[in-house]
Design a protein around this motif. Structure first.
Motif, PDB file in Angstrom:
ATOM      1  N   GLY A 168     -29.891 -59.646 -21.912  1.00 34.28           N
ATOM      2  CA  GLY A 168     -28.728 -60.004 -21.104  1.00 34.28           C
ATOM      3  C   GLY A 168     -27.410 -60.027 -21.835  1.00 34.28           C
ATOM      4  O   GLY A 168     -26.571 -60.907 -21.583  1.00 34.28           O
ATOM      5  N   GLU A 169     -27.204 -59.059 -22.721  1.00 33.75           N
ATOM      6  CA  GLU A 169     -25.939 -59.010 -23.453  1.00 33.75           C
ATOM      7  C   GLU A 169     -24.782 -58.652 -22.513  1.00 33.75           C
ATOM      8  O   GLU A 169     -24.975 -58.062 -21.450  1.00 33.75           O
ATOM      9  N   GLU A 170     -23.585 -58.997 -22.930  1.00 34.66           N
ATOM     10  CA  GLU A 170     -22.400 -58.673 -22.144  1.00 34.66           C
ATOM     11  C   GLU A 170     -22.206 -57.162 -22.073  1.00 34.66           C
ATOM     12  O   GLU A 170     -22.702 -56.414 -22.927  1.00 34.66           O
ATOM     13  N   ILE A 171     -21.451 -56.721 -21.071  1.00 31.94           N
ATOM     14  CA  ILE A 171     -21.320 -55.303 -20.797  1.00 31.94           C
ATOM     15  C   ILE A 171     -20.726 -54.537 -21.976  1.00 31.94           C
ATOM     16  O   ILE A 171     -21.137 -53.412 -22.265  1.00 31.94           O
ATOM     17  N   HIS A 172     -19.767 -55.135 -22.698  1.00 32.29           N
ATOM     18  CA  HIS A 172     -19.164 -54.412 -23.821  1.00 32.29           C
ATOM     19  C   HIS A 172     -20.167 -54.212 -24.958  1.00 32.29           C
ATOM     20  O   HIS A 172     -20.097 -53.213 -25.680  1.00 32.29           O
ATOM     21  N   VAL A 173     -21.112 -55.116 -25.101  1.00 35.54           N
ATOM     22  CA  VAL A 173     -22.146 -54.969 -26.128  1.00 35.54           C
ATOM     23  C   VAL A 173     -23.142 -53.881 -25.722  1.00 35.54           C
ATOM     24  O   VAL A 173     -23.580 -53.079 -26.561  1.00 35.54           O
ATOM     25  N   ILE A 174     -23.497 -53.844 -24.453  1.00 39.04           N
ATOM     26  CA  ILE A 174     -24.399 -52.798 -23.960  1.00 39.04           C
ATOM     27  C   ILE A 174     -23.751 -51.418 -24.121  1.00 39.04           C
ATOM     28  O   ILE A 174     -24.394 -50.462 -24.573  1.00 39.04           O
ATOM     29  N   ILE A 175     -22.468 -51.330 -23.776  1.00 37.88           N
ATOM     30  CA  ILE A 175     -21.748 -50.058 -23.955  1.00 37.88           C
ATOM     31  C   ILE A 175     -21.724 -49.676 -25.429  1.00 37.88           C
ATOM     32  O   ILE A 175     -21.946 -48.511 -25.793  1.00 37.88           O
ATOM     33  N   TYR A 176     -21.470 -50.656 -26.282  1.00 38.57           N
ATOM     34  CA  TYR A 176     -21.461 -50.377 -27.724  1.00 38.57           C
ATOM     35  C   TYR A 176     -22.810 -49.856 -28.193  1.00 38.57           C
ATOM     36  O   TYR A 176     -22.879 -48.885 -28.959  1.00 38.57           O
ATOM     37  N   SER A 177     -23.895 -50.469 -27.725  1.00 34.45           N
ATOM     38  CA  SER A 177     -25.227 -50.035 -28.161  1.00 34.45           C
ATOM     39  C   SER A 177     -25.496 -48.591 -27.753  1.00 34.45           C
ATOM     40  O   SER A 177     -26.082 -47.821 -28.523  1.00 34.45           O
ATOM     41  N   LEU A 178     -25.067 -48.205 -26.563  1.00 29.33           N
ATOM     42  CA  LEU A 178     -25.260 -46.824 -26.098  1.00 29.33           C
ATOM     43  C   LEU A 178     -24.420 -45.844 -26.911  1.00 29.33           C
ATOM     44  O   LEU A 178     -24.910 -44.785 -27.336  1.00 29.33           O
ATOM     45  N   LEU A 179     -23.159 -46.203 -27.143  1.00 29.15           N
ATOM     46  CA  LEU A 179     -22.286 -45.326 -27.930  1.00 29.15           C
ATOM     47  C   LEU A 179     -22.733 -45.252 -29.380  1.00 29.15           C
ATOM     48  O   LEU A 179     -22.644 -44.191 -30.018  1.00 29.15           O
ATOM     49  N   LEU A 180     -23.239 -46.357 -29.901  1.00 26.36           N
ATOM     50  CA  LEU A 180     -23.724 -46.377 -31.282  1.00 26.36           C
ATOM     51  C   LEU A 180     -24.879 -45.403 -31.462  1.00 26.36           C
ATOM     52  O   LEU A 180     -24.927 -44.654 -32.448  1.00 26.36           O
ATOM     53  N   VAL A 181     -25.812 -45.396 -30.521  1.00 31.58           N
ATOM     54  CA  VAL A 181     -26.927 -44.451 -30.586  1.00 31.58           C
ATOM     55  C   VAL A 181     -26.405 -43.023 -30.609  1.00 31.58           C
ATOM     56  O   VAL A 181     -26.849 -42.191 -31.417  1.00 31.58           O
ATOM     57  N   CYS A 182     -25.451 -42.717 -29.749  1.00 30.85           N
ATOM     58  CA  CYS A 182     -24.884 -41.367 -29.691  1.00 30.85           C
ATOM     59  C   CYS A 182     -24.207 -40.982 -31.006  1.00 30.85           C
ATOM     60  O   CYS A 182     -24.369 -39.858 -31.502  1.00 30.85           O
ATOM     61  N   ILE A 183     -23.449 -41.926 -31.582  1.00 33.01           N
ATOM     62  CA  ILE A 183     -22.739 -41.647 -32.831  1.00 33.01           C
ATOM     63  C   ILE A 183     -23.714 -41.414 -33.980  1.00 33.01           C
ATOM     64  O   ILE A 183     -23.574 -40.457 -34.752  1.00 33.01           O
ATOM     65  N   LEU A 184     -24.713 -42.279 -34.110  1.00 27.64           N
ATOM     66  CA  LEU A 184     -25.645 -42.175 -35.234  1.00 27.64           C
ATOM     67  C   LEU A 184     -26.513 -40.920 -35.127  1.00 27.64           C
ATOM     68  O   LEU A 184     -26.795 -40.267 -36.135  1.00 27.64           O
ATOM     69  N   ILE A 185     -26.921 -40.564 -33.923  1.00 30.04           N
ATOM     70  CA  ILE A 185     -27.699 -39.339 -33.747  1.00 30.04           C
ATOM     71  C   ILE A 185     -26.821 -38.110 -33.989  1.00 30.04           C
ATOM     72  O   ILE A 185     -27.258 -37.131 -34.617  1.00 30.04           O
ATOM     73  N   SER A 186     -25.571 -38.158 -33.526  1.00 30.59           N
ATOM     74  CA  SER A 186     -24.645 -37.044 -33.770  1.00 30.59           C
ATOM     75  C   SER A 186     -24.451 -36.821 -35.260  1.00 30.59           C
ATOM     76  O   SER A 186     -24.400 -35.682 -35.739  1.00 30.59           O
ATOM     77  N   LYS A 187     -24.355 -37.927 -36.008  1.00 31.78           N
ATOM     78  CA  LYS A 187     -24.186 -37.807 -37.458  1.00 31.78           C
ATOM     79  C   LYS A 187     -25.405 -37.159 -38.089  1.00 31.78           C
ATOM     80  O   LYS A 187     -25.287 -36.315 -38.985  1.00 31.78           O
ATOM     81  N   ARG A 188     -26.582 -37.525 -37.627  1.00 34.68           N
ATOM     82  CA  ARG A 188     -27.803 -36.895 -38.141  1.00 34.68           C
ATOM     83  C   ARG A 188     -27.771 -35.388 -37.913  1.00 34.68           C
ATOM     84  O   ARG A 188     -28.067 -34.602 -38.818  1.00 34.68           O
ATOM     85  N   LEU A 189     -27.439 -34.994 -36.713  1.00 39.80           N
ATOM     86  CA  LEU A 189     -27.478 -33.576 -36.367  1.00 39.80           C
ATOM     87  C   LEU A 189     -26.383 -32.783 -37.072  1.00 39.80           C
ATOM     88  O   LEU A 189     -26.604 -31.644 -37.492  1.00 39.80           O
ATOM     89  N   MET A 190     -25.209 -33.384 -37.224  1.00 39.91           N
ATOM     90  CA  MET A 190     -24.094 -32.706 -37.881  1.00 39.91           C
ATOM     91  C   MET A 190     -24.219 -32.744 -39.393  1.00 39.91           C
ATOM     92  O   MET A 190     -23.680 -31.880 -40.085  1.00 39.91           O
ATOM     93  N   SER A 191     -24.927 -33.767 -39.901  1.00 39.52           N
ATOM     94  CA  SER A 191     -24.971 -34.051 -41.329  1.00 39.52           C
ATOM     95  C   SER A 191     -23.523 -34.143 -41.818  1.00 39.52           C
ATOM     96  O   SER A 191     -22.695 -34.731 -41.155  1.00 39.52           O
ATOM     97  N   ASN A 192     -23.216 -33.578 -42.979  1.00 36.30           N
ATOM     98  CA  ASN A 192     -21.828 -33.518 -43.443  1.00 36.30           C
ATOM     99  C   ASN A 192     -21.346 -32.080 -43.415  1.00 36.30           C
ATOM    100  O   ASN A 192     -20.830 -31.543 -44.390  1.00 36.30           O
ATOM    101  N   TYR A 193     -21.568 -31.467 -42.235  1.00 35.10           N
ATOM    102  CA  TYR A 193     -21.180 -30.081 -41.993  1.00 35.10           C
ATOM    103  C   TYR A 193     -21.942 -29.111 -42.886  1.00 35.10           C
ATOM    104  O   TYR A 193     -21.445 -28.017 -43.194  1.00 35.10           O
ATOM    105  N   ASP A 194     -23.149 -29.502 -43.315  1.00 36.31           N
ATOM    106  CA  ASP A 194     -23.959 -28.604 -44.129  1.00 36.31           C
ATOM    107  C   ASP A 194     -24.375 -27.395 -43.301  1.00 36.31           C
ATOM    108  O   ASP A 194     -24.774 -27.515 -42.138  1.00 36.31           O
ATOM    109  N   ALA A 195     -24.288 -26.214 -43.920  1.00 31.12           N
ATOM    110  CA  ALA A 195     -24.650 -24.981 -43.223  1.00 31.12           C
ATOM    111  C   ALA A 195     -26.147 -24.951 -42.937  1.00 31.12           C
ATOM    112  O   ALA A 195     -26.963 -25.377 -43.765  1.00 31.12           O
TER     113      ALA A 195
END
Length: 227
Positions: A168-195
């Motif tokens: 039952g977290e507040e809405i801004h925390v739930i939104i943060y958790s969803l965006l955090l997942v997207c950011i961390l997974i995006s970083k995995r896939l992008m790495s540090n722009y490694d070819a």
């Protein structure tokens, strides 16, 4: 919204992005181990690479600073001491992680954001989620099921939005958790722009998503540049 309120959002975004951008592990590696962690091992600009190639003590200290100072202390300062509104705090949370993962001081490269993200959860006092993720994924999963921590970091990330909803977290925390997942997974896939090698796009992206590296063998991956 009054124009002054926009200014608060911009100030918090810039402040947190710059705090997040401070490359603690990179600086510690340069000062205390005389190495550039961007060029050896996994080449990840984070504490895990520093632990392996710079020494456990230095790496653990750097990771702790990312977690407790950059992550937890920053959010406690904004939330408890300043008392910003929930959605101003949300902007701070997101830009803090963005700064760590894409640091302005390192050509928009950076770490994976796990320690800093964990610290933000401490700052938000999400004790139930932290205990469950640490117990089931960090301890039981990592030490008794499969020893590759990258998989359990992924599992913990994926579980966070559900745990926020359940408790039952507040809405801004739930939104943060969803965006955090997207950011961390995006970083995995992008790495540090490694070819990505030609003909290996699918396998590389799968390995990045699951194991947070380009190849299946962890031993080969973390020993790059050491020979």
């Amino acid at each position: 919204m009054h124009p002054s309120q926009y200014g608060i959002y911009v100030f918090v975004a810039c402040f947190c992005y710059l705090i997040g951008s401070i490359p603690i592990s990179f600086i510690a590696g340069k000062i205390f181990a005389n190495l550039d962690i961007r060029t050896i091992g996994s080449r990840n600009i984070g504490a895990s690479n520093l632990v392996i190639n710079g020494g456990k003590i230095i790496g653990i200290i750097a990771g702790s600073l990312d977690c407790f100072i950059k992550g937890a202390a920053t959010i406690i300062f904004l939330d408890v001491y300043i008392g910003f509104s929930p959605f101003v705090l949300l902007v701070g949370l997101i830009t803090l992680i963005l700064g760590h993962n894409w640091s302005i001081f390192l050509g928009f490269k950076g770490g994976r954001g796990i320690a800093t993200a964990y610290g933000t959860l401490i700052g938000l006092q999400m004790w139930e989620q932290l205990v469950l993720m640490t117990l089931f994924f960090g301890i039981v999963g990592r030490f008794y099921v499969y020893k590759d921590s990258a998989i359990w970091c992924l599992a913990a990330m994926a579980s966070l939005p559900l745990l926020c909803f359940v408790f039952g977290e507040e809405i801004h925390v739930i939104i943060y958790s969803l965006l955090l997942v997207c950011i961390l997974i995006s970083k995995r896939l992008m790495s540090n722009y490694d070819a990505i090698p030609r003909g290996a796009v699918k396998s590389t992206l799968i390995n990045r998503f699951i194991f947070d590296r380009d190849i299946f063998s962890k031993d080969s991956w973390i020993k790059r540049g050491l020979g």
